[in-house]
Design an enzyme around this catalytic site. Sequence first.
Site, PDB file in Angstrom:
ATOM      1  N   CYS A  50     -14.194  17.759 -15.213  1.00 19.19           N
ATOM      2  CA  CYS A  50     -14.925  17.969 -13.969  1.00 19.19           C
ATOM      3  C   CYS A  50     -16.341  18.466 -14.257  1.00 19.19           C
ATOM      4  O   CYS A  50     -16.589  19.119 -15.270  1.00 19.19           O
ATOM      5  CB  CYS A  50     -14.195  18.984 -13.093  1.00 19.19           C
ATOM      6  SG  CYS A  50     -12.677  18.308 -12.404  1.00 19.19           S
TER       7      CYS A  50
ATOM      8  N   CYS B 260     -14.866  14.263 -10.849  1.00 22.64           N
ATOM      9  CA  CYS B 260     -14.430  15.380 -10.015  1.00 22.64           C
ATOM     10  C   CYS B 260     -15.425  16.528 -10.108  1.00 22.64           C
ATOM     11  O   CYS B 260     -16.250  16.562 -11.023  1.00 22.64           O
ATOM     12  CB  CYS B 260     -13.021  15.839 -10.397  1.00 22.64           C
ATOM     13  SG  CYS B 260     -12.838  16.237 -12.130  1.00 22.64           S
TER      14      CYS B 260
END
Length: 300
Positions: free
Chosen positions: A113, A194
């Site tokens: 992420c 993400c």
Amino acid sequence: MPPRHSKWPRTILLAGIALLLVSLVVAAVLASVLTRGKQEMGPRRLKWKDKGTTRNLREVILGRCYSYVAARDKDCLKIWESLKQAFIYKNPCNITPEDYQPLMELASHPIPCNKSLFWSKTNDLVHRYTKSNHNFLTLEDTLLGYMADRVSWCGDPSAPGINYESCPKRTECESNPISVFWKMASKMFAEAACGVVQVMLNGSIEAGAFRSSSIFGSIEISNLNPDKVSAVQIWLMHDIGGPQSESCSGHSIKRLKGILEERNFKFNCEENHRPVQLLQCVNNPDHADCRLCSSKMETP
Ligand SMILES: *[C@@H]1O[C@H](CO)[C@@H](O)[C@H](O)[C@H]1NC(C)=O
Ligand SMILES: *[C@@H]1O[C@H](CO)[C@@H](O)[C@H](O)[C@H]1NC(C)=O
């Protein structure tokens, strides 16, 4: 001992037979060469406008696969085979996403992420940046993108099933092996993102920094997952000393903001993100934009 005069006709006879045999062999060889030539001429190799398959494609793909650090747990031979099976002996205008499905599954890996970096029209700068700052990854820094970067390939229905002479341009057919590959790889890269994602756009392009027809505009945005991606951070880069065609309040950036906010992403835009600009300054050290201290700080 036979009489001397009878030896000549026999020699001539033997020589005649030998000559006949030699000419038969020559005729047979010629015939086989000619018919083989005809077989090769039969199904002609298709001709296209783009450059052909990269020479030594297998070695290039395998070498890049093995040298990619994250590929330590990947089967590079299998990856090469699945790439080959996607296009070999196929008409290069009839490639489908299904052709690449096995390759995509074999070569994909997770992306942490906050690390995804998308780009449009900043090819050179964005990759110089990811090479110097390992906090970010572009598609070309993933295994799939790394193997395929600046490499081309396409098949042909006739032997050897790979066309090294020419491959179709996107204008000749959309469903060519390279376009379909990058479309799928971009889609997967966007789906995997993400956290906070970054986008490096070119603010020195006259037609606007954001284009809906780009890979970013047409594929990546629509495949970002709003449940995983919290915010989209734009880095709008101007060429040092170049035109500042668009700012963060510019027309195409506003359009991008609208699209992203409609999909529930937080949006932020920053002009000339300093860590990236410092890289541009490597080539322009004396330019005013590249001074290490701003003029405000220099005044006592
Ligand atoms: C991603 O960035 C956000 C905002 O800066 C931060 O809150 C979050 O903890 C980060 N996530 C990871 C996995 O680093
Ligand atoms: C912006 O695009 C122009 C034209 O394609 C290119 O020459 C320039 O290097 C790009 N600038 C950046 C920061 O990538």
